[in-house]
Scaffold this motif. Structure first.
Motif, mmCIF file in Angstrom:
data_model
loop_
_atom_site.group_PDB
_atom_site.id
_atom_site.type_symbol
_atom_site.label_atom_id
_atom_site.label_comp_id
_atom_site.label_asym_id
_atom_site.label_seq_id
_atom_site.Cartn_x
_atom_site.Cartn_y
_atom_site.Cartn_z
ATOM 1 N N LEU A 233 7.100 60.354 -0.806
ATOM 2 C CA LEU A 233 8.368 60.001 -1.448
ATOM 3 C C LEU A 233 8.805 61.073 -2.443
ATOM 4 O O LEU A 233 9.997 61.383 -2.561
ATOM 5 C CB LEU A 233 8.231 58.648 -2.158
ATOM 6 C CG LEU A 233 8.093 57.420 -1.253
ATOM 7 C CD1 LEU A 233 7.722 56.187 -2.080
ATOM 8 C CD2 LEU A 233 9.384 57.161 -0.481
ATOM 9 N N ARG A 237 12.325 63.098 -2.295
ATOM 10 C CA ARG A 237 13.286 63.202 -3.399
ATOM 11 C C ARG A 237 13.623 64.666 -3.675
ATOM 12 O O ARG A 237 14.783 65.011 -3.902
ATOM 13 C CB ARG A 237 12.708 62.553 -4.653
ATOM 14 C CG ARG A 237 12.607 61.040 -4.608
ATOM 15 C CD ARG A 237 12.210 60.475 -5.960
ATOM 16 N NE ARG A 237 11.979 59.040 -5.903
ATOM 17 C CZ ARG A 237 10.791 58.491 -5.721
ATOM 18 N NH1 ARG A 237 9.712 59.268 -5.602
ATOM 19 N NH2 ARG A 237 10.665 57.178 -5.670
ATOM 20 N N PHE A 243 17.934 57.824 0.935
ATOM 21 C CA PHE A 243 16.856 56.847 0.996
ATOM 22 C C PHE A 243 17.210 55.561 1.727
ATOM 23 O O PHE A 243 16.307 54.824 2.118
ATOM 24 C CB PHE A 243 16.349 56.540 -0.417
ATOM 25 C CG PHE A 243 15.285 57.498 -0.866
ATOM 26 C CD1 PHE A 243 13.954 57.148 -0.790
ATOM 27 C CD2 PHE A 243 15.617 58.757 -1.325
ATOM 28 C CE1 PHE A 243 12.968 58.032 -1.181
ATOM 29 C CE2 PHE A 243 14.644 59.652 -1.710
ATOM 30 C CZ PHE A 243 13.309 59.289 -1.640
ATOM 31 N N ASP A 324 16.755 55.574 -4.301
ATOM 32 C CA ASP A 324 15.395 56.092 -4.204
ATOM 33 C C ASP A 324 14.419 55.233 -5.015
ATOM 34 O O ASP A 324 13.266 55.019 -4.613
ATOM 35 C CB ASP A 324 15.323 57.555 -4.627
ATOM 36 C CG ASP A 324 15.680 57.759 -6.095
ATOM 37 O OD1 ASP A 324 16.482 56.979 -6.617
ATOM 38 O OD2 ASP A 324 15.154 58.713 -6.698
ATOM 39 N N THR A 327 13.944 51.921 -3.042
ATOM 40 C CA THR A 327 13.145 52.199 -1.849
ATOM 41 C C THR A 327 11.687 52.443 -2.209
ATOM 42 O O THR A 327 10.770 51.874 -1.596
ATOM 43 C CB THR A 327 13.710 53.416 -1.099
ATOM 44 O OG1 THR A 327 15.068 53.153 -0.728
ATOM 45 C CG2 THR A 327 12.895 53.714 0.150
#
Length: 349
Positions: A233, A237, A243, A324, A327
């Motif tokens: 993740l 990013r 996302f 984000d 998620t």
């Protein structure tokens, strides 16, 4: 009424006016959304008219069973046909849809979106058997269909390329219809409309990166590996990944696990089950990992995790919070639950 593969394109362009409701189901969430949008646009040019559009969920209908019939019977204050979208529909909504189909008259179209539904699903049987309803299965694109999608998308931007480029893109962008289109849009931006792309340029622009990033995320989630998931993740990013498609990819992966699990229980091999369930990728590379995931995910836990992912997607659309963050929190929570369940199982004598 069941819409066959050869009938789908014509139906999406001009649905039979006698059809009051359409059920879209299957493991390809991107295709479901695309088909739902296309059907919706046959009623409304845009989805910003509150007088002609009702956007509901299966959970809302369960809380308020009369809501669907009320929306279907309502008249638009501005005139024109009404569109009613029902996301995350399921067997628990069957009686509600049946009542609407049997009793309500009006100028409307209901588009219901569901995930994978078993052949014995009550909702599937209702829509397939009703004269004023239709059902469309949304499975992962076969190679021929995927190549056609890639070719058509590039042609719309006047991109010229060889069959080798089309084949390469079809092999690397097939997990989900929506994700495929997003990656093709990136490629068009990279090349420029009206340009020409070589195989080397396609590899540089796409390569395996898009698929690998998503695989790293969804496999770490499904395997209960929050440390690897957190690293994946963080990379996503840093690379500016969108996302919300990650949530859809995670939903699709769990739906494939659910369908494959049913097929394995019926006697199929793991590879055959995942292929039939719509898994796209090199099965020989990940067959062992998929087998371990199947063993670690009982059907009821898969349903709970899919519900969490659906709720997270709704939060991304309605709360204004960073996608984000929503998620990451959701996926990490699912991964931690999977790890705790695995440890508890291994600790039993």
């Amino acid at each position: 009424m069941k819409i066959s593969d050869r009938q789908i394109e014509g139906f999406l362009k001009a649905p039979d006016p006698a059809i009051r409701a359409v059920l879209l189901f299957g493991p390809d969430t991107g295709k479901i959304k695309e088909f739902a949008d296309r059907l919706g646009h046959t009623v409304l040019p845009g989805f910003d008219d509150p007088f002609r559009l009702a956007d509901l969920t299966g959970a809302q209908l369960r809380d308020d069973p009369a809501r669907l019939a009320d929306e279907a019977a309502a008249l638009s204050l501005t005139g024109g046909r009404r569109l009613i979208r029902v996301r995350d529909a399921g067997d628990g909504n069957t009686e509600i849809f049946q009542n609407m189909l049997e009793t309500i008259q009006g100028d409307f179209l209901v588009v219901a979106e569901a995930g994978s539904l078993a052949a014995g699903s009550k909702l599937r049987k209702l829509f397939e058997g009703a004269r004023n309803a239709a059902i469309i299965a949304c499975y992962a694109d076969e190679e021929r269909d995927l190549r056609g999608l890639v070719r058509s998308h590039l042609q719309q931007a006047n991109i010229r390329c060889s069959d080798d480029v089309i084949a390469f893109l079809a092999d690397h962008l097939g997990a989900d219809r929506m994700l495929t289109r997003m990656e093709l849009d990136k490629l068009i931006l990279y090349v420029g409309e009206g340009g020409t792309i070589s195989l080397d340029e396609a590899r540089q622009a796409i390569g395996d990166n898009a698929a690998l990033r998503l695989d790293d995320i969804v496999f770490a989630m499904a395997e209960g590996d929050p440390e690897s998931l957190d690293r994946a993740l963080t990379r996503a990013r840093a690379e500016g990944m969108n996302f919300q498609p990650v949530l859809r990819a995670a939903q699709q992966h769990l739906r494939v696990l659910h369908l494959a699990g049913n097929l394995v229980a019926g006697g199929q091999s793991i590879d055959a089950a995942f292929k039939a369930a719509g898994f796209r990728g090199a099965l020989w590379k990940v067959s062992d990992r998929l087998g371990r995931q199947l063993r670690g995910w009982p059907a009821n836990r898969l349903a709970e995790a899919m519900n969490r992912l659906v709720e997270a997607e709704m939060q991304c659309k309605t709360t204004g919070l960073p996608a984000d963050a929503i998620t990451g929190q959701t996926l990490l929570g699912i991964a931690l639950s999977a790890r705790n369940r695995s440890r508890a199982g291994s600790a039993r004598p």
